[in-house]
Design a protein around this motif. Structure first.
Motif, PDB file in Angstrom:
ATOM      1  N   LEU A 290       1.054  -1.103   0.090  1.00  0.00           N
ATOM      2  CA  LEU A 290       0.301   0.631  -0.047  1.00  0.00           C
ATOM      3  C   LEU A 290       0.777   1.251   0.015  1.00  0.00           C
ATOM      4  O   LEU A 290       0.750   2.340  -0.956  1.00  0.00           O
ATOM      5  CB  LEU A 290      -1.140   0.408   1.398  1.00  0.00           C
ATOM      6  CG  LEU A 290      -2.102  -0.760   1.687  1.00  0.00           C
ATOM      7  CD1 LEU A 290      -3.036  -1.108   2.673  1.00  0.00           C
ATOM      8  CD2 LEU A 290      -3.096  -0.880  -0.013  1.00  0.00           C
ATOM      9  N   SER A 291       1.992   1.237   0.727  1.00  0.00           N
ATOM     10  CA  SER A 291       2.970   2.228   1.021  1.00  0.00           C
ATOM     11  C   SER A 291       3.363   2.241  -0.607  1.00  0.00           C
ATOM     12  O   SER A 291       3.858   3.653  -0.899  1.00  0.00           O
ATOM     13  CB  SER A 291       3.955   2.386   1.981  1.00  0.00           C
ATOM     14  OG  SER A 291       4.675   1.248   1.068  1.00  0.00           O
TER      15      SER A 291
ATOM     16  N   PRO B  79       1.328   5.501  -3.649  1.00  0.00           N
ATOM     17  CA  PRO B  79       1.505   6.665  -3.529  1.00  0.00           C
ATOM     18  C   PRO B  79       2.244   7.450  -4.535  1.00  0.00           C
ATOM     19  O   PRO B  79       2.838   8.369  -4.632  1.00  0.00           O
ATOM     20  CB  PRO B  79       0.591   7.186  -2.424  1.00  0.00           C
ATOM     21  CG  PRO B  79       0.937   5.940  -1.732  1.00  0.00           C
ATOM     22  CD  PRO B  79       0.763   4.768  -2.255  1.00  0.00           C
ATOM     23  N   ASN B  80       3.563   6.492  -4.601  1.00  0.00           N
ATOM     24  CA  ASN B  80       5.004   6.864  -5.205  1.00  0.00           C
ATOM     25  C   ASN B  80       4.569   6.196  -6.367  1.00  0.00           C
ATOM     26  O   ASN B  80       5.676   6.834  -7.352  1.00  0.00           O
ATOM     27  CB  ASN B  80       5.916   6.274  -4.081  1.00  0.00           C
ATOM     28  CG  ASN B  80       6.360   6.429  -3.254  1.00  0.00           C
ATOM     29  OD1 ASN B  80       6.650   7.625  -2.323  1.00  0.00           O
ATOM     30  ND2 ASN B  80       5.887   5.436  -1.857  1.00  0.00           N
TER      31      ASN B  80
ATOM     32  N   TYR C  86       0.014  11.809  11.530  1.00  0.00           N
ATOM     33  CA  TYR C  86      -0.040  12.172  10.003  1.00  0.00           C
ATOM     34  C   TYR C  86       0.552  13.702  10.752  1.00  0.00           C
ATOM     35  O   TYR C  86       0.587  14.607  10.433  1.00  0.00           O
ATOM     36  CB  TYR C  86      -1.415  12.314   9.299  1.00  0.00           C
ATOM     37  CG  TYR C  86      -1.430  12.739   8.546  1.00  0.00           C
ATOM     38  CD1 TYR C  86      -1.886  12.616   7.549  1.00  0.00           C
ATOM     39  CD2 TYR C  86      -2.554  14.272   8.564  1.00  0.00           C
ATOM     40  CE1 TYR C  86      -2.354  12.648   6.426  1.00  0.00           C
ATOM     41  CE2 TYR C  86      -2.674  14.388   7.726  1.00  0.00           C
ATOM     42  CZ  TYR C  86      -3.092  14.266   6.262  1.00  0.00           C
ATOM     43  OH  TYR C  86      -2.970  14.794   4.961  1.00  0.00           O
TER      44      TYR C  86
ATOM     45  N   LEU D 171      -2.401   7.537   0.562  1.00  0.00           N
ATOM     46  CA  LEU D 171      -2.347   7.042   1.306  1.00  0.00           C
ATOM     47  C   LEU D 171      -3.078   6.575   2.555  1.00  0.00           C
ATOM     48  O   LEU D 171      -2.878   5.358   3.311  1.00  0.00           O
ATOM     49  CB  LEU D 171      -0.555   7.013   1.692  1.00  0.00           C
ATOM     50  CG  LEU D 171      -0.035   6.450   2.607  1.00  0.00           C
ATOM     51  CD1 LEU D 171       0.001   5.126   2.202  1.00  0.00           C
ATOM     52  CD2 LEU D 171       0.931   6.621   3.230  1.00  0.00           C
TER      53      LEU D 171
ATOM     54  N   LEU E 178      -5.614   4.746   1.324  1.00  0.00           N
ATOM     55  CA  LEU E 178      -5.827   3.132   1.430  1.00  0.00           C
ATOM     56  C   LEU E 178      -5.973   2.735   2.450  1.00  0.00           C
ATOM     57  O   LEU E 178      -6.472   1.302   3.138  1.00  0.00           O
ATOM     58  CB  LEU E 178      -4.659   3.289   0.758  1.00  0.00           C
ATOM     59  CG  LEU E 178      -3.934   3.897  -1.236  1.00  0.00           C
ATOM     60  CD1 LEU E 178      -3.084   3.324  -1.368  1.00  0.00           C
ATOM     61  CD2 LEU E 178      -5.223   2.703  -1.392  1.00  0.00           C
ATOM     62  N   LEU E 179      -5.035   3.203   3.496  1.00  0.00           N
ATOM     63  CA  LEU E 179      -5.330   2.607   5.355  1.00  0.00           C
ATOM     64  C   LEU E 179      -6.682   2.191   5.554  1.00  0.00           C
ATOM     65  O   LEU E 179      -6.540   0.830   6.076  1.00  0.00           O
ATOM     66  CB  LEU E 179      -4.311   3.177   5.814  1.00  0.00           C
ATOM     67  CG  LEU E 179      -2.045   3.607   5.538  1.00  0.00           C
ATOM     68  CD1 LEU E 179      -2.113   4.516   6.302  1.00  0.00           C
ATOM     69  CD2 LEU E 179      -1.457   2.101   5.343  1.00  0.00           C
TER      70      LEU E 179
ATOM     71  N   THR F  71       7.018   9.102   2.591  1.00  0.00           N
ATOM     72  CA  THR F  71       6.523   8.061   2.924  1.00  0.00           C
ATOM     73  C   THR F  71       6.566   6.833   3.871  1.00  0.00           C
ATOM     74  O   THR F  71       6.859   6.764   5.170  1.00  0.00           O
ATOM     75  CB  THR F  71       6.111   6.948   1.276  1.00  0.00           C
ATOM     76  OG1 THR F  71       5.312   7.668   0.279  1.00  0.00           O
ATOM     77  CG2 THR F  71       4.776   6.278   2.419  1.00  0.00           C
TER      78      THR F  71
ATOM     79  N   CYS G   4      -0.479  12.491  -2.783  1.00  0.00           N
ATOM     80  CA  CYS G   4      -1.043  11.438  -3.137  1.00  0.00           C
ATOM     81  C   CYS G   4      -0.806  11.049  -1.407  1.00  0.00           C
ATOM     82  O   CYS G   4      -1.255   9.634  -1.023  1.00  0.00           O
ATOM     83  CB  CYS G   4       0.075  10.539  -3.540  1.00  0.00           C
ATOM     84  SG  CYS G   4      -0.744  10.696  -5.739  1.00  0.00           S
ATOM     85  N   ASP G   5       0.468  10.971  -0.579  1.00  0.00           N
ATOM     86  CA  ASP G   5       0.608  10.713   0.861  1.00  0.00           C
ATOM     87  C   ASP G   5       0.042  11.045   1.967  1.00  0.00           C
ATOM     88  O   ASP G   5      -0.531  10.863   2.691  1.00  0.00           O
ATOM     89  CB  ASP G   5       2.052  11.604   1.246  1.00  0.00           C
ATOM     90  CG  ASP G   5       3.400  10.612   0.554  1.00  0.00           C
ATOM     91  OD1 ASP G   5       3.249   9.128   0.525  1.00  0.00           O
ATOM     92  OD2 ASP G   5       3.850  11.151   0.454  1.00  0.00           O
TER      93      ASP G   5
ATOM     94  N   MET H 141       5.010   6.593   7.587  1.00  0.00           N
ATOM     95  CA  MET H 141       4.846   5.685   7.989  1.00  0.00           C
ATOM     96  C   MET H 141       5.882   4.530   8.489  1.00  0.00           C
ATOM     97  O   MET H 141       4.809   3.793  10.275  1.00  0.00           O
ATOM     98  CB  MET H 141       5.564   4.145   7.032  1.00  0.00           C
ATOM     99  CG  MET H 141       3.764   4.156   5.589  1.00  0.00           C
ATOM    100  SD  MET H 141       2.194   4.048   5.767  1.00  0.00           S
ATOM    101  CE  MET H 141       2.156   2.532   6.247  1.00  0.00           C
TER     102      MET H 141
END
Length: 737
Positions: free
Chosen positions: A598-599, A602-603, A669, A720, A723-724, A640, A715-716, A644
């Motif tokens: 998942l991480s 976004p990259n 965050y 992200l 997605l989590l 990221t 995206c981050d 994370m």
């Protein structure tokens, strides 16, 4: 702690910081003073392994290098004594073996069989190559293999001789050709290092001050990043390598990565007591900094598997710069922080960013859907991507050297060329006149194609065949054939005819036809190659069977076309290789396969989105644009990784959970989002210094990299967390609003 011990410890820290800085500064100075460039080496921009490159090297072995400079000036006529003075000095003063030979229009008039035809006829036969309007001539300076490899040195030598012989203020003096363009590129690389690197550093430092609001912290950031950037230059130059068109970006990238890493260390040290600033920064930051550097270095090392020398060297030294950067971040920055700064305040947590997280957590499925639709739409442009690697596209049209080419072509003729090779097997020397006639007929047909403006072959050095009829005409043609058979060996000196023997002992004769077209003309080399092949086949089969001849095309122009075709495959392979290595590293760093996968989304999203958009827009992919994706992946994964890994640490500290909790995500965050925003803006603003560079390959590289980093930030911050929460990889712990 007793005052004496504290004083000794402070003195030791001062000594360590000063010694580190002085050593780094000394390495920087020595390395910068030894900067040398190699943009003039054309082969670094071409794939290493291909049949076309092997054919080109065969051309060089048989005919010599097809790299040349052309010189003319107002009043450069056949009788101008300065023309002979230039040619003589080029041969006499060439102590380094850069010039193979020189040819001018006057030489052709003197040696090209004037007894058989009038000077006007000879001039007409070479018009567009050695004679232009008003019969103005030029000097063609053919380089050796050494001269081609060291184009800058060749250009400087030729320019010195010409200006000394003709006069520096001679009106209309033009020295053109790819070596002249390469010399201009060398100047632009040096300008990049002086005119863009300092503004890049200052802009990045200015943005750092905006977020830190503490000059002492900014000083630490600037010193750390400056030394890291300077030593990255030294690592290239002190290892014996030269700077190319891409490597000029390495110090800027190193500076930006160092600013980013140091900013994260400052963020980790917030709230710590003065005596424990370095320890706190290292305790919380060493692992994410190392993993970030590792993933970034891996993405850049993926470029070292490229078939292009320029890309390989760039990727390797970028990775070296990353390792060098993290060394200065961990070995210098924490101690400098503790020495220079007081207690680092906790600062603002970025309440607006936290509110954005809370909104994303509440609408995770919607956010995920929006990004998915965007990805699908933009990805549709990936199959439409086209490559573009023309040398002239690396520079802006306002470059004086490019303008000189246009002026030369208006006065003399086109200078861009490819080569058509016609090999005759078991060639009877007595039949050379027939083969010369076939080549002349082929040249006439080639000029009628829209892709070719002019042609030149060894037939231009041959006297014309008599067109007289009757017995006298037959006798004249018999004598002509005998004379041509005797001239066969002499024709090899023109570099347009090669005589060889096959392994079986059969004589082979290879005729070279140079096909010329304007430098500024947008040539479809695919169409050119197909058209020329069809015309050559149609004309030659009228006289020879297929087993008697072989038709091949080569030249630097066609090599660049091959490079274009391979560039896209090279781009995708390098990116997939970087992903294939970084993804397991993220799984290892997070100790979770789902979180690692998942991480990476976004990259990877920025590259798919941006390159797809480029394909939909129709912009060709050059080398700068091609490598930006891998570099952006390596830089973007830094934020990221910090986010994370911070979330994992908070989750473990809160309850020893191996899964990331919702509360840990929110806390991480709030702690990391502001630093993520700062590092991205610092990188983007710093790279903006390269956007107005005349070296367009660097300008495009910077633009694509900036856009990639900005998309990665979005995206981050949005994708992200969505997605989590969407894929339920977190423990369902409520979050207090």
């Amino acid at each position: 702690m007793p005052p004496k011990d504290a004083s000794m410890r402070s003195s030791a820290m001062i000594a360590v910081v000063l010694v580190q800085f002085l050593i780094g500064a000394l390495i920087c100075i020595v390395g910068i003073l030894r900067i040398d460039t190699n943009i003039e080496d054309v082969m670094q921009w071409l794939p290493d392994h291909s049949d076309e490159r092997a054919l080109y090297e065969s051309l060089v072995s048989r005919f010599g290098v097809d790299d040349f400079l052309l010189v003319t000036w107002d009043g450069c006529m056949a009788g101008d004594p300065r023309r002979q003075r230039v040619e003589d000095r080029l041969q006499q003063d060439d102590v380094n073996g850069l010039v193979a030979k020189t040819i001018s229009g006057a030489d052709l008039l003197e040696t090209n069989g004037a007894a058989y035809e009038t000077p006007a006829a000879i001039i007409e036969r070479f018009r567009g190559f050695f004679f232009g309007q008003n019969d103005q001539t030029c000097i063609a300076i053919i380089l050796t293999q050494s001269g081609m490899t060291n184009r800058l040195e060749s250009m400087e030598f030729v320019e010195t001789v010409v200006r000394d012989s003709v006069g520096a203020d001679q009106p209309g003096l033009l020295i053109v050709g790819y070596p002249a363009i390469s010399a201009e590129g060398d100047k632009l690389i040096r300008q990049n290092l002086t005119n863009a690197l300092l503004p890049c550093c200052l802009l990045a430092t200015g943005v750092a001050w905006f977020f830190l609001r503490d000059l002492r912290l900014v000083l630490v950031v600037f010193l750390t990043s400056g030394v890291a950037s300077g030593t990255s230059i030294a690592m290239v130059t002190l290892s014996g390598y030269k700077w190319g068109g891409l490597t000029s970006a390495i110090p800027a990238l190193t500076f930006i990565l160092s600013v980013s890493g140091t900013l994260h260390l400052i963020n980790y040290a917030r709230g710590a007591e003065h005596d424990s600033i370095a320890a706190t920064a290292l305790r919380l930051g060493w692992k994410p900094c190392l993993f970030s550097a590792l993933t970034t270095a891996v993405s850049m090392l993926s470029l070292s598997h490229s078939e292009y020398q320029a890309i390989r060297e760039f990727g390797f030294f970028c990775a070296v710069g990353v390792v060098n950067s993290v060394f200065w971040q961990l070995a210098f920055a924490p101690w400098a922080l503790q020495l220079i700064a007081g207690k680092i305040e906790t600062g603002r947590a970025g309440a607006s960013l936290v509110r954005m997280h809370d909104w994303t957590a509440a609408h995770s499925l919607f956010v995920f859907g929006v990004f998915t639709v965007t990805l699908v739409v933009t990805a549709s442009g990936l199959p439409l991507l086209q490559s573009g690697l023309e040398v002239e596209e690396m520079f802006g049209s306002e470059i004086a050297t490019i303008r000189d080419v246009a002026r030369f072509e208006a006065k003399i003729g086109p200078i861009d060329q490819t080569e058509l090779l016609i090999e005759f097997f078991d060639a009877d020397p007595a039949q050379v006149a027939d083969r010369a006639a076939a080549i002349r007929q082929l040249q006439t047909a080639l000029v009628e194609t829209p892709e070719v403006d002019a042609t030149l072959s060894a037939t231009a050095w041959l006297p014309p065949e008599s067109e007289q009829r009757g017995i006298a005409g037959v006798s004249a043609r018999v004598l002509y054939r005998k004379k041509l058979a005797g001239l066969r060996e002499q024709l090899t000196e023109t570099s347009y005819l090669s005589l060889q023997s096959s392994p079986a002992g059969e004589a082979t004769e290879t005729w070279r036809i140079s096909l010329r077209f304007p430098f500024s003309k947008s040539v479809d080399f695919e169409q050119l190659r197909d058209s020329v092949a069809i015309v050559a086949q149609q004309e030659l089969v009228k006289r020879y069977s297929p087993d008697q001849i072989q038709i091949q095309q080569t030249g630097v122009g066609l090599l660049y076309h091959v490079a274009q075709n391979k560039l896209m495959a090279d781009l995708f392979f390098n990116y997939l290789l970087a992903f294939a290595v970084i993804c397991p590293l993220m799984m290892l760093a997070l100790w979770s396969v789902p979180l690692g996968l998942l991480s990476m989304i976004p990259n990877c999203f920025p590259a798919i989105c941006l390159y797809g958009a480029i394909g939909l827009w129709g912009q060709p992919i050059d080398i700068g644009i091609a490598i930006a994706g891998c570099i952006a992946l390596g830089i973007a994964v830094d934020d990221t990784t910090h986010f994370m890994m911070r979330a994992k640490e908070i989750a473990f500290r809160e309850g020893g959970s191996t899964r990331i909790t919702r509360s840990a995500i929110r806390t991480a965050y709030s702690q990391c989002s502001r630093a993520m925003l700062a590092t991205t803006l610092i990188a983007s603003v710093g790279l903006a210094a390269f956007l107005n560079q005349t070296l367009l390959v660097m300008s495009r590289f910077s633009l694509v990299l900036i856009l990639s980093l900005l998309i990665a930030l979005v995206c981050d911050l949005l994708l992200l967390p969505a997605l989590l929460y969407t894929f339920r990889v977190t423990d369902q712990v409520d979050v207090d609003a």
